[in-house]
Design a protein around this motif. Structure first.
Motif, PDB file in Angstrom:
ATOM      1  N   LYS A 194      48.912  47.656  37.827  1.00 42.70           N
ATOM      2  CA  LYS A 194      50.056  47.887  38.702  1.00 42.70           C
ATOM      3  C   LYS A 194      49.574  48.471  40.027  1.00 42.70           C
ATOM      4  O   LYS A 194      48.874  49.481  40.060  1.00 42.70           O
ATOM      5  N   PRO A 195      49.951  47.866  41.159  1.00 47.88           N
ATOM      6  CA  PRO A 195      49.478  48.348  42.450  1.00 47.88           C
ATOM      7  C   PRO A 195      49.988  49.750  42.776  1.00 47.88           C
ATOM      8  O   PRO A 195      51.099  50.144  42.409  1.00 47.88           O
ATOM      9  N   ALA A 217      37.147  54.898  42.286  1.00 42.54           N
ATOM     10  CA  ALA A 217      37.420  54.637  40.863  1.00 42.54           C
ATOM     11  C   ALA A 217      38.748  53.934  40.624  1.00 42.54           C
ATOM     12  O   ALA A 217      39.107  53.691  39.467  1.00 42.54           O
ATOM     13  N   PHE A 218      39.464  53.577  41.705  1.00 42.65           N
ATOM     14  CA  PHE A 218      40.836  53.103  41.542  1.00 42.65           C
ATOM     15  C   PHE A 218      41.052  51.771  42.265  1.00 42.65           C
ATOM     16  O   PHE A 218      41.567  51.727  43.391  1.00 42.65           O
ATOM     17  N   PRO A 219      40.683  50.665  41.616  1.00 40.14           N
ATOM     18  CA  PRO A 219      40.883  49.357  42.255  1.00 40.14           C
ATOM     19  C   PRO A 219      42.350  48.976  42.388  1.00 40.14           C
ATOM     20  O   PRO A 219      42.679  47.978  43.047  1.00 40.14           O
ATOM     21  N   GLN A 220      43.251  49.748  41.775  1.00 38.16           N
ATOM     22  CA  GLN A 220      44.687  49.505  41.897  1.00 38.16           C
ATOM     23  C   GLN A 220      45.217  49.927  43.280  1.00 38.16           C
ATOM     24  O   GLN A 220      46.336  49.573  43.654  1.00 38.16           O
ATOM     25  N   ASP A 268      51.567  42.916  39.187  1.00 32.95           N
ATOM     26  CA  ASP A 268      50.112  42.824  39.114  1.00 32.95           C
ATOM     27  C   ASP A 268      49.485  42.257  40.384  1.00 32.95           C
ATOM     28  O   ASP A 268      48.354  41.781  40.367  1.00 32.95           O
ATOM     29  N   ARG A 269      50.187  42.323  41.469  1.00 33.80           N
ATOM     30  CA  ARG A 269      49.644  41.804  42.718  1.00 33.80           C
ATOM     31  C   ARG A 269      50.450  42.329  43.901  1.00 33.80           C
ATOM     32  O   ARG A 269      51.546  42.882  43.738  1.00 33.80           O
ATOM     33  N   VAL A 270      49.899  42.101  45.081  1.00 33.70           N
ATOM     34  CA  VAL A 270      50.573  42.435  46.331  1.00 33.70           C
ATOM     35  C   VAL A 270      50.402  41.252  47.281  1.00 33.70           C
ATOM     36  O   VAL A 270      49.293  40.716  47.410  1.00 33.70           O
ATOM     37  N   GLU A 316      45.519  39.843  43.984  1.00 31.79           N
ATOM     38  CA  GLU A 316      45.840  39.943  42.565  1.00 31.79           C
ATOM     39  C   GLU A 316      44.934  40.973  41.887  1.00 31.79           C
ATOM     40  O   GLU A 316      43.750  41.091  42.232  1.00 31.79           O
ATOM     41  N   LEU A 317      45.498  41.703  40.950  1.00 34.88           N
ATOM     42  CA  LEU A 317      44.740  42.660  40.158  1.00 34.88           C
ATOM     43  C   LEU A 317      44.566  42.067  38.764  1.00 34.88           C
ATOM     44  O   LEU A 317      45.443  42.179  37.911  1.00 34.88           O
ATOM     45  N   LYS A 318      43.426  41.412  38.560  1.00 31.51           N
ATOM     46  CA  LYS A 318      43.182  40.690  37.314  1.00 31.51           C
ATOM     47  C   LYS A 318      42.145  41.439  36.483  1.00 31.51           C
ATOM     48  O   LYS A 318      41.060  41.758  36.972  1.00 31.51           O
ATOM     49  N   GLY A 319      42.467  41.674  35.217  1.00 35.34           N
ATOM     50  CA  GLY A 319      41.517  42.306  34.316  1.00 35.34           C
ATOM     51  C   GLY A 319      42.165  43.413  33.515  1.00 35.34           C
ATOM     52  O   GLY A 319      43.263  43.884  33.844  1.00 35.34           O
ATOM     53  N   SER A 320      41.478  43.844  32.477  1.00 35.26           N
ATOM     54  CA  SER A 320      42.000  44.919  31.625  1.00 35.26           C
ATOM     55  C   SER A 320      41.271  46.228  31.854  1.00 35.26           C
ATOM     56  O   SER A 320      41.636  47.259  31.281  1.00 35.26           O
ATOM     57  N   THR A 321      40.230  46.205  32.710  1.00 35.23           N
ATOM     58  CA  THR A 321      39.514  47.430  33.065  1.00 35.23           C
ATOM     59  C   THR A 321      39.340  47.458  34.575  1.00 35.23           C
ATOM     60  O   THR A 321      39.461  46.433  35.267  1.00 35.23           O
ATOM     61  N   SER A 322      39.006  48.627  35.093  1.00 37.94           N
ATOM     62  CA  SER A 322      38.789  48.760  36.533  1.00 37.94           C
ATOM     63  C   SER A 322      37.662  47.863  37.012  1.00 37.94           C
ATOM     64  O   SER A 322      37.756  47.228  38.065  1.00 37.94           O
ATOM     65  N   GLN A 323      36.582  47.777  36.250  1.00 34.02           N
ATOM     66  CA  GLN A 323      35.452  46.953  36.673  1.00 34.02           C
ATOM     67  C   GLN A 323      35.827  45.479  36.682  1.00 34.02           C
ATOM     68  O   GLN A 323      35.421  44.736  37.587  1.00 34.02           O
ATOM     69  N   GLN A 324      36.610  45.031  35.699  1.00 31.65           N
ATOM     70  CA  GLN A 324      37.042  43.640  35.694  1.00 31.65           C
ATOM     71  C   GLN A 324      37.911  43.336  36.911  1.00 31.65           C
ATOM     72  O   GLN A 324      37.802  42.257  37.511  1.00 31.65           O
ATOM     73  N   ILE A 325      38.780  44.280  37.270  1.00 29.41           N
ATOM     74  CA  ILE A 325      39.608  44.072  38.462  1.00 29.41           C
ATOM     75  C   ILE A 325      38.727  43.928  39.694  1.00 29.41           C
ATOM     76  O   ILE A 325      38.912  43.018  40.513  1.00 29.41           O
ATOM     77  N   LYS A 326      37.738  44.785  39.841  1.00 27.54           N
ATOM     78  CA  LYS A 326      36.833  44.706  40.992  1.00 27.54           C
ATOM     79  C   LYS A 326      36.054  43.396  40.996  1.00 27.54           C
ATOM     80  O   LYS A 326      35.848  42.782  42.055  1.00 27.54           O
ATOM     81  N   ASP A 327      35.623  42.971  39.812  1.00 27.49           N
ATOM     82  CA  ASP A 327      34.856  41.723  39.733  1.00 27.49           C
ATOM     83  C   ASP A 327      35.676  40.516  40.183  1.00 27.49           C
ATOM     84  O   ASP A 327      35.096  39.487  40.593  1.00 27.49           O
ATOM     85  N   ASN A 328      36.994  40.631  40.123  1.00 30.53           N
ATOM     86  CA  ASN A 328      37.873  39.518  40.511  1.00 30.53           C
ATOM     87  C   ASN A 328      38.418  39.634  41.942  1.00 30.53           C
ATOM     88  O   ASN A 328      39.232  38.818  42.358  1.00 30.53           O
ATOM     89  N   PHE A 329      37.942  40.633  42.681  1.00 31.08           N
ATOM     90  CA  PHE A 329      38.376  40.750  44.074  1.00 31.08           C
ATOM     91  C   PHE A 329      37.988  39.484  44.846  1.00 31.08           C
ATOM     92  O   PHE A 329      36.844  39.005  44.731  1.00 31.08           O
TER      93      PHE A 329
END
Length: 555
Positions: A284-285, A315-318, A385-387, A429-442
């Motif tokens: 959630k953004p 630490a907060f890709p959201q 899950d996105r902006v 989009e914020l994709k993933g179930s962990t912070s690192q996964q979200i960053k990897d999908n930037f």
């Protein structure tokens, strides 16, 4: 970062349609904008009035079909790429509406014989029927100090806001509402408050939250508190606070002292840790606004400060961190940056700036410039899950920041560019179930930066022209790019004498809507009978460069 160019495939049929025809005599219930059918303003010897359009610019949850209105005997021609229509541009055919299915700027000109109207542009943001959690307008660097000079201007600006978000959930005004230089301008906050309150009432936006941050030109914190309703700046003493906008967490930080403010740092990190600890909230953004950009983020880190803010957000890709201060334009796709979180440059409501070291083509020739009286804001839609971020011009008509030798950003409405797009929307989009996964999908990270160079598409990219005063110029037919051409490297040499007469980086006028189709580069003191060689390279915002194009000519 590599992105698609504005989608125009959906209008291929209209673009391919041959022939010249007058515009439609009537249109649907959207109403009339511009001259009515059958009018003959000024007579056939005068330039026709600018055409009207059946559907005003704005945000739509469906494709829109446009019909144009013009005077008897006139033909409407249009472009979809931000350039000014010419007599060779696509002609509108009555009975064949122009269908817009994606974010697009439409510019139209009415032609009658060798006379042309002024261009008029309309911006369309096309969305789906999915409803966002919140719609938020983000602006910065209002710099208001005079009620009378800003009354009509902000009426136009709020009309533009209403055309896109009729009832925004919040307006974030991200610092520098006034222009105090420690010279007693603190009471000017009351002028800003009056202008905003009058327009919120006029537009029926009385339920819209207004949330302000503190900037370096806002005098003292006590002036902020005295100038606005408490709910607009509800800090508890340190210039920072948390808000809830329809369930979206919005944090306002005080970037004038963040780096050394342990209490503020602990507050922000603590709250972000609490919010992101719930696995159900990991995508959630969260919005954060602060006046100054933080180190190593948007616009390649220009005018940034507070490196500890970037450290605390790591630490907060959201997090979506919005900043102003620099006045740097948001046309430039470097305005969005992702590494550990998303950083976004707001643009500016008063005037915009560019990287230093460039020149502009002005009425008096090439001049050193890094400012333009263009006003911009962001239209932010927050989903689960996105902006999605729309970049919008409040005013981008072509004007020089200097008029008669005097600096001024006080150009008044009407603006033929109001509501146009300063760039295509960013979908984050914020994709993933962990912070690192979200960053990897930037998708707006450094590794994905755009590598596509501009290209000259005209068969004659350079030509020599002679003005009415006999002066010689090299005309550059604007190159094309998948995002935007930022500037041209121009070198002109008098090959008869061996002297280099021009060596410049010339901005492409990308910050105007519409931008000109060509730029005329003056050749100073051109000598009759002497030979010259011009070499030009088109460059985008990332430094990707076209092949060199050249022209030899004799004056």
């Amino acid at each position: 970062m590599r992105r698609k160019t504005l989608v125009i495939a959906a209008v291929t049929a209209a673009l391919a349609a041959p022939g010249i025809a007058q515009a439609d005599p009537v249109w649907g219930s959207a109403g009339s904008l511009g001259p009515g059918w059958g009018s003959s303003v000024g007579g056939n010897d005068a330039a026709p009035a600018a055409p009207g359009v059946s559907v005003p610019g704005g945000r739509y949850e469906h494709a829109v079909e446009l019909k144009f209105s013009t005077e008897w005997g006139a033909t409407v021609r249009y472009t979809l790429d931000g350039t000014t229509p010419t007599s060779d541009s696509q002609a509108y055919r009555p009975g064949h509406p122009l269908k817009i299915t994606a974010d697009t700027n439409v510019t139209a000109v009415a032609f009658r014989g060798d006379k042309a109207s002024a261009p008029v542009s309309f911006g369309y943001l096309i969305r789906t029927t999915e409803k966002p959690i919140a719609q938020v307008v983000v602006m910065s660097d209002v710099h208001v100090g005079d009620y009378d000079k800003n009354t009509k201007k902000y009426e136009s600006f709020f009309d533009t806001i209403g055309s896109i978000f009729p009832k925004p959930d919040a307006i974030l005004s991200n610092g520098d509402m006034i222009n105090d230089n420690w010279n007693g301008k603190g009471p000017d906050h009351k002028i800003v408050s009056r202008i905003f309150q009058e327009n919120l009432e006029r537009k029926g936006m009385t339920d819209t939250q207004v949330l302000m941050s503190y900037g370096n030109h806002d005098a003292y914190l006590e002036d902020m508190r005295a100038g606005y309703p408490k709910e607009w700046f509800p800090d508890s003493g340190g210039g920072y606070y948390e808000s809830d906008v329809n369930g979206v967490h919005v944090f306002t930080v005080n970037t004038e002292k963040y780096n050394n403010d342990t209490a503020q740092r602990n507050w922000l990190k603590g709250r972000l840790t609490e919010l992101t600890a719930d696995p159900a909230q990991v995508t959630k953004p969260i919005l954060v606004q602060g006046h100054r950009p933080t180190t190593g983020t948007a616009m390649d880190g220009q005018q940034a400060s507070n490196p500890r803010l970037a450290e605390d957000l790591k630490a907060f890709p959201q997090v979506f961190y919005f900043s102003g201060h620099s006045h740097l334009n948001n046309n430039d796709d470097r305005s969005i940056h992702q590494r550990d979180f998303t950083s976004v440059n707001d643009g500016s409501m008063s005037y915009i700036e560019f990287d230093r070291g460039y020149q502009m083509v002005t009425e008096t020739g090439l001049a050193n410039r890094f400012e333009s009286p263009t006003s911009q804001a962001l239209f932010v839609e927050v989903y689960q899950d996105r902006v999605e971020i729309g970049r919008v011009n409040m005013a981008a008509d072509k004007h020089d920041i200097y008029t008669g030798g005097q600096w001024s950003s006080d150009w008044q409405p009407p603006y033929s560019s109001a509501g146009t797009l300063s760039g295509s929307s960013w979908k984050v989009e914020l994709k993933g179930s962990t912070s690192q996964q979200i960053k990897d999908n930037f998708r707006y990270a450094a590794a994905a930066r755009n590598t596509v160079p501009p290209e000259f598409t005209s068969t004659t990219p350079l030509s020599m022209v002679t003005g009415a005063d006999g002066a010689t110029s090299v005309r550059i037919a604007q190159a094309r790019d998948d995002q935007m051409v930022h500037h041209y490297r121009v070198d002109i040499t008098n090959t008869t004498t061996g002297a280099k007469v021009v060596s410049s980086k010339v901005l492409s006028d990308f910050y105007f809507m519409p931008r000109p189709n060509s730029l005329d580069i003056p050749v100073p003191d051109a000598v009759v009978g002497n030979a010259y060689e011009a070499k030009v390279v088109a460059v985008d915002a990332y430094g990707n460069a076209s092949p060199e194009t050249a022209l030899t000519f004799t004056r």
